[in-house]
Scaffold this motif. Structure first.
Motif, PDB file in Angstrom:
ATOM      1  N   LEU A  48      -0.632  -8.156  13.148  1.00 17.58           N
ATOM      2  CA  LEU A  48      -1.717  -8.931  12.560  1.00 17.58           C
ATOM      3  C   LEU A  48      -1.393 -10.407  12.369  1.00 17.58           C
ATOM      4  O   LEU A  48      -2.292 -11.198  12.099  1.00 17.58           O
ATOM      5  CB  LEU A  48      -2.096  -8.326  11.208  1.00 17.58           C
ATOM      6  CG  LEU A  48      -2.505  -6.848  11.250  1.00 17.58           C
ATOM      7  CD1 LEU A  48      -2.556  -6.272   9.841  1.00 17.58           C
ATOM      8  CD2 LEU A  48      -3.837  -6.695  11.945  1.00 17.58           C
ATOM      9  N   GLY A  49      -0.126 -10.759  12.501  1.00 18.75           N
ATOM     10  CA  GLY A  49       0.203 -12.161  12.312  1.00 18.75           C
ATOM     11  C   GLY A  49       1.650 -12.461  12.650  1.00 18.75           C
ATOM     12  O   GLY A  49       2.525 -11.594  12.537  1.00 18.75           O
ATOM     13  N   ILE A  50       1.873 -13.684  13.100  1.00 14.57           N
ATOM     14  CA  ILE A  50       3.222 -14.192  13.380  1.00 14.57           C
ATOM     15  C   ILE A  50       3.303 -15.600  12.810  1.00 14.57           C
ATOM     16  O   ILE A  50       2.473 -16.461  13.143  1.00 14.57           O
ATOM     17  CB  ILE A  50       3.514 -14.245  14.898  1.00 14.57           C
ATOM     18  CG1 ILE A  50       3.401 -12.852  15.536  1.00 14.57           C
ATOM     19  CG2 ILE A  50       4.895 -14.846  15.155  1.00 14.57           C
ATOM     20  CD1 ILE A  50       3.508 -12.885  17.060  1.00 14.57           C
ATOM     21  N   ASN A  51       4.272 -15.837  11.941  1.00 15.70           N
ATOM     22  CA  ASN A  51       4.500 -17.179  11.381  1.00 15.70           C
ATOM     23  C   ASN A  51       3.221 -17.794  10.813  1.00 15.70           C
ATOM     24  O   ASN A  51       2.926 -18.970  11.042  1.00 15.70           O
ATOM     25  CB  ASN A  51       5.103 -18.102  12.438  1.00 15.70           C
ATOM     26  CG  ASN A  51       6.534 -17.736  12.767  1.00 15.70           C
ATOM     27  OD1 ASN A  51       7.055 -16.732  12.303  1.00 15.70           O
ATOM     28  ND2 ASN A  51       7.176 -18.561  13.591  1.00 15.70           N
ATOM     29  N   GLU A  52       2.461 -16.979  10.103  1.00 14.98           N
ATOM     30  CA  GLU A  52       1.219 -17.402   9.443  1.00 14.98           C
ATOM     31  C   GLU A  52       0.087 -17.693  10.425  1.00 14.98           C
ATOM     32  O   GLU A  52      -0.969 -18.199  10.010  1.00 14.98           O
ATOM     33  CB  GLU A  52       1.452 -18.622   8.534  1.00 14.98           C
ATOM     34  CG  GLU A  52       2.616 -18.457   7.557  1.00 14.98           C
ATOM     35  CD  GLU A  52       2.500 -17.212   6.686  1.00 14.98           C
ATOM     36  OE1 GLU A  52       1.377 -16.886   6.282  1.00 14.98           O
ATOM     37  OE2 GLU A  52       3.545 -16.569   6.420  1.00 14.98           O
TER      38      GLU A  52
ATOM     39  N   PHE B 204      -3.886  -6.479   1.110  1.00 15.55           N
ATOM     40  CA  PHE B 204      -3.240  -6.123   2.365  1.00 15.55           C
ATOM     41  C   PHE B 204      -4.301  -5.509   3.265  1.00 15.55           C
ATOM     42  O   PHE B 204      -5.253  -4.880   2.804  1.00 15.55           O
ATOM     43  CB  PHE B 204      -2.080  -5.148   2.130  1.00 15.55           C
ATOM     44  CG  PHE B 204      -2.405  -4.000   1.217  1.00 15.55           C
ATOM     45  CD1 PHE B 204      -2.937  -2.825   1.718  1.00 15.55           C
ATOM     46  CD2 PHE B 204      -2.194  -4.110  -0.149  1.00 15.55           C
ATOM     47  CE1 PHE B 204      -3.247  -1.771   0.872  1.00 15.55           C
ATOM     48  CE2 PHE B 204      -2.505  -3.059  -1.001  1.00 15.55           C
ATOM     49  CZ  PHE B 204      -3.026  -1.886  -0.485  1.00 15.55           C
ATOM     50  N   PRO B 205      -4.167  -5.699   4.586  1.00 10.46           N
ATOM     51  CA  PRO B 205      -5.239  -5.312   5.509  1.00 10.46           C
ATOM     52  C   PRO B 205      -5.308  -3.824   5.821  1.00 10.46           C
ATOM     53  O   PRO B 205      -6.319  -3.358   6.336  1.00 10.46           O
ATOM     54  CB  PRO B 205      -4.922  -6.113   6.775  1.00 10.46           C
ATOM     55  CG  PRO B 205      -3.447  -6.345   6.704  1.00 10.46           C
ATOM     56  CD  PRO B 205      -3.111  -6.470   5.254  1.00 10.46           C
ATOM     57  N   HIS B 206      -4.242  -3.070   5.553  1.00 10.26           N
ATOM     58  CA  HIS B 206      -4.191  -1.653   5.908  1.00 10.26           C
ATOM     59  C   HIS B 206      -3.237  -0.967   4.938  1.00 10.26           C
ATOM     60  O   HIS B 206      -2.273  -1.585   4.473  1.00 10.26           O
ATOM     61  CB  HIS B 206      -3.696  -1.492   7.356  1.00 10.26           C
ATOM     62  CG  HIS B 206      -3.761  -0.093   7.879  1.00 10.26           C
ATOM     63  ND1 HIS B 206      -2.766   0.836   7.605  1.00 10.26           N
ATOM     64  CD2 HIS B 206      -4.677   0.549   8.643  1.00 10.26           C
ATOM     65  CE1 HIS B 206      -3.083   1.983   8.194  1.00 10.26           C
ATOM     66  NE2 HIS B 206      -4.234   1.842   8.822  1.00 10.26           N
TER      67      HIS B 206
ATOM     68  N   ALA C 184       0.681  -3.400  10.881  1.00 14.31           N
ATOM     69  CA  ALA C 184       0.194  -2.196  10.220  1.00 14.31           C
ATOM     70  C   ALA C 184       0.424  -1.002  11.134  1.00 14.31           C
ATOM     71  O   ALA C 184       0.206  -1.082  12.344  1.00 14.31           O
ATOM     72  CB  ALA C 184      -1.293  -2.328   9.901  1.00 14.31           C
ATOM     73  N   SER C 185       0.867   0.095  10.544  1.00 10.62           N
ATOM     74  CA  SER C 185       1.025   1.351  11.269  1.00 10.62           C
ATOM     75  C   SER C 185      -0.273   2.127  11.120  1.00 10.62           C
ATOM     76  O   SER C 185      -0.631   2.568  10.021  1.00 10.62           O
ATOM     77  CB  SER C 185       2.199   2.138  10.692  1.00 10.62           C
ATOM     78  OG  SER C 185       2.366   3.363  11.365  1.00 10.62           O
ATOM     79  N   ILE C 186      -1.012   2.306  12.203  1.00  7.08           N
ATOM     80  CA  ILE C 186      -2.394   2.779  12.125  1.00  7.08           C
ATOM     81  C   ILE C 186      -2.559   4.238  12.523  1.00  7.08           C
ATOM     82  O   ILE C 186      -3.677   4.726  12.620  1.00  7.08           O
ATOM     83  CB  ILE C 186      -3.318   1.888  12.985  1.00  7.08           C
ATOM     84  CG1 ILE C 186      -2.885   1.911  14.446  1.00  7.08           C
ATOM     85  CG2 ILE C 186      -3.323   0.464  12.438  1.00  7.08           C
ATOM     86  CD1 ILE C 186      -3.819   1.126  15.368  1.00  7.08           C
ATOM     87  N   GLY C 187      -1.438   4.952  12.732  1.00  3.63           N
ATOM     88  CA  GLY C 187      -1.510   6.376  13.027  1.00  3.63           C
ATOM     89  C   GLY C 187      -0.994   6.714  14.407  1.00  3.63           C
ATOM     90  O   GLY C 187      -1.126   5.932  15.355  1.00  3.63           O
TER      91      GLY C 187
ATOM     92  N   GLY D 291       0.801  -1.217   0.000  1.00  2.25           N
ATOM     93  CA  GLY D 291       0.000   0.000   0.000  1.00  2.25           C
ATOM     94  C   GLY D 291       0.832   1.265   0.000  1.00  2.25           C
ATOM     95  O   GLY D 291       1.785   1.417  -0.770  1.00  2.25           O
ATOM     96  N   SER D 292       0.481   2.187   0.870  1.00  2.00           N
ATOM     97  CA  SER D 292       1.190   3.456   0.966  1.00  2.00           C
ATOM     98  C   SER D 292       2.649   3.255   1.336  1.00  2.00           C
ATOM     99  O   SER D 292       3.523   3.994   0.859  1.00  2.00           O
ATOM    100  CB  SER D 292       0.503   4.357   1.997  1.00  2.00           C
ATOM    101  OG  SER D 292       1.193   5.571   2.151  1.00  2.00           O
ATOM    102  N   PHE D 293       2.927   2.289   2.189  1.00  2.00           N
ATOM    103  CA  PHE D 293       4.322   1.978   2.522  1.00  2.00           C
ATOM    104  C   PHE D 293       5.119   1.670   1.254  1.00  2.00           C
ATOM    105  O   PHE D 293       6.240   2.136   1.076  1.00  2.00           O
ATOM    106  CB  PHE D 293       4.390   0.783   3.471  1.00  2.00           C
ATOM    107  CG  PHE D 293       4.354   1.136   4.937  1.00  2.00           C
ATOM    108  CD1 PHE D 293       4.230   2.443   5.367  1.00  2.00           C
ATOM    109  CD2 PHE D 293       4.466   0.141   5.897  1.00  2.00           C
ATOM    110  CE1 PHE D 293       4.220   2.758   6.712  1.00  2.00           C
ATOM    111  CE2 PHE D 293       4.454   0.441   7.248  1.00  2.00           C
ATOM    112  CZ  PHE D 293       4.326   1.755   7.662  1.00  2.00           C
TER     113      PHE D 293
END
Length: 229
Positions: A133-137, A101-103, A123-126, A49-51
Motif C-alpha cells: 500500500l505504500g513505499i516511503n510515504e 489502518f487500511p486492513h 496488508a495480508s489479504i488472505g 489490527g489483528s496482526f
C-alpha cells in the motif's frame, strides 16, 4: 482482488498456522528486503489490527523477520528467524501501531542499512496474498505476485514513456502500474508489475535514465537462498 486460481484461496506452501498471519507476513517482509536491497541492520516492525493482537501467538513476528532474511514462505528456518537475526546482529523492534489502518492484517516496516532507510506498508489479504500500500510515504499499490520494478525518480514530462520504451523494446509486458508524486517536478515513485523477469542489463538501462535516482526489483516469483545457514 479478482479470483485467479484455487491457490489464491488455500494459500501457498508455507511454514506456519495461517496463510494470512504467516505466509502473507513473510511476503511483506521480503518486499521490504528487496526494496532495501540488502540485509537490514535495523528494522522497526509495526503491527496493526489483528496482526497487533495476535502476532506472537500466530508467529507473525517470526514470519516478517523471515521475509527480511529473504526466506520463502515454506522455508524451514522461519521458526528460528529471530534467533538467526540475532546471530546476524540485526536490531529488530516490534511495535503495536496506533491509529487508523487500511486492513485488519497490516504491517509497516522501517528498515535501515548504512545510510539507506526505506519504509513499506503492506496488508495480508488472505490465502498468502498481499497488497502493498505504500513505499516511503508514497501511496502506490501492487501485489508482489509478479516481478515488480520500483523506480525512485523526479517527476518530469516523458519519464514514464522513457521507461515503457525500454520495456517494449525488450518485449516485456506491463501488467499494472502505480505512480505517486510529492509535487510537480518533485520526488516521485513508479511501481510497474511485469509479466517477464527483468535482466540486470534492463535494470541498468532504466537506472541510467534522466532523473532516475534509484531502481529496485521486487521478485518473489523464485525462492531465494536467504542469508543464514
Amino acid at each position: 482482488m479478482r479470483f485467479k486460481d484455487v491457490f489464491s484461496i488455500i494459500g501457498p506452501a508455507m511454514v506456519g498456522p495461517s496463510s494470512s498471519h504467516t505466509a502473507g507476513a513473510v511476503r511483506i517482509g521480503r518486499v521490504a528486503r528487496h526494496i532495501l536491497g540488502d540485509l537490514p541492520e535495523k528494522a522497526d516492525i509495526l503491527f496493526y489490527g489483528s496482526f497487533a493482537d495476535t502476532y506472537r501467538g500466530h508467529g507473525t513476528d517470526l514470519a516478517v523477520v523471515g521475509g527480511l532474511l529473504d526466506f520463502d514462505t515454506d522455508d524451514p528456518r522461519i521458526p528460528s528467524s529471530l534467533a538467526i537475526a540475532e546471530r546476524l546482529e540485526m536490531d529488530i523492534r516490534f511495535i503495536e501501531g496506533k491509529g487508523q489502518f487500511p486492513h485488519p492484517n497490516t504491517a509497516k516496516i522501517v528498515a535501515r542499512r548504512g545510510d539507506r532507510e526505506i519504509s513499506v506498508v503492506g496488508a495480508s489479504i488472505g490465502g498468502g496474498n498481499v497488497e502493498m500500500l505504500g513505499i516511503n510515504e508514497f501511496d502506490v499499490k501492487f501485489t508482489a505476485m509478479y516481478p515488480t520494478l520500483v523506480l525512485f525518480h523526479n517527476d518530469r514530462p516523458g519519464m514514464i514513456a522513457d521507461v515503457t520504451r525500454v520495456l517494449s523494446r525488450e518485449n516485456i509486458n506491463i501488467g499494472h502500474m502505480s505512480v505517486d508524486r510529492k509535487g510537480r517536478s518533485g520526488e516521485a515513485l513508479t511501481v510497474i508489475d511485469t509479466d517477464n523477469s527483468l535482466t540486470e542489463d534492463v535494470i541498468r538501462e532504466i537506472a541510467a535514465l534522466a532523473t532516475v535516482r534509484d531502481v529496485r526489483l521486487v521478485d518473489l516469483t523464485a525462492a531465494r537462498g536467504g542469508n543464514a545457514p
